[in-house]
Design a protein around this motif. Sequence first.
Motif, PDB file in Angstrom:
ATOM      1  N   ALA A  14       0.843  -1.192   0.000  1.00  0.00           N
ATOM      2  CA  ALA A  14       0.000   0.000   0.000  1.00  0.00           C
ATOM      3  C   ALA A  14       0.880   1.243   0.000  1.00  0.00           C
ATOM      4  N   GLY A  15       0.529   2.192  -0.856  1.00  0.00           N
ATOM      5  CA  GLY A  15       1.320   3.397  -1.011  1.00  0.00           C
ATOM      6  C   GLY A  15       2.369   3.297  -2.096  1.00  0.00           C
ATOM      7  N   SER A  17       3.864   1.772  -6.014  1.00  0.00           N
ATOM      8  CA  SER A  17       3.524   2.037  -7.414  1.00  0.00           C
ATOM      9  C   SER A  17       3.799   0.804  -8.266  1.00  0.00           C
ATOM     10  N   ARG A  69      -4.683   9.139  -8.883  1.00  0.00           N
ATOM     11  CA  ARG A  69      -3.629   8.178  -8.496  1.00  0.00           C
ATOM     12  C   ARG A  69      -3.097   7.422  -9.702  1.00  0.00           C
ATOM     13  N   ASN A  86      -0.063   4.823  -8.906  1.00  0.00           N
ATOM     14  CA  ASN A  86       0.624   5.345  -7.732  1.00  0.00           C
ATOM     15  C   ASN A  86      -0.282   5.300  -6.519  1.00  0.00           C
ATOM     16  N   ASP A  87       0.329   5.399  -5.352  1.00  0.00           N
ATOM     17  CA  ASP A  87      -0.425   5.396  -4.092  1.00  0.00           C
ATOM     18  C   ASP A  87      -1.416   4.233  -4.077  1.00  0.00           C
ATOM     19  N   LYS A  89      -3.653   1.040  -3.210  1.00  0.00           N
ATOM     20  CA  LYS A  89      -4.427   0.646  -2.042  1.00  0.00           C
ATOM     21  C   LYS A  89      -4.801  -0.831  -2.159  1.00  0.00           C
TER      22      LYS A  89
END
Length: 124
Positions: A14-15, A17, A69, A86-87, A89
């Motif tokens: 998580a977070g 890429s 994102r 990106n980012d 989840k």
Amino acid sequence: QVQLVESGGGLARAGGSLRLSCAASGRVVGVNAMAWYRQVPGKQREMVAHINSVGRGGNTDYADSVAGRFTISRVIFNNTVFLQMNDLKPEDTGVYYCNADLRAAGNLYFSEYWGQGTQVTVSS
């Protein structure tokens, strides 16, 4: 025969890429649009990002859940589409499919093509 070949899936935290790629192989004479879809078990396949051929870069559209994102982009000359994620989840986990509305050499009409899918898994 035209095929969509995907690459770039895998495991991320998580977070983090990931970047997906999809290339249309074979003789392609025109592309209207390309897109990425996502499917999780028990749910319908949903559109994640879409890019058409209007203008120089193409117009883009995103699912609300990934807007801001994810970024979809295309390289027109070799009929390749990318999805920069990106980012990430945990809820982004799923099988990602490349989709294209294109015309193959020898065909009069545009048709829809799908890639084989690539797994993306995001851990918390």
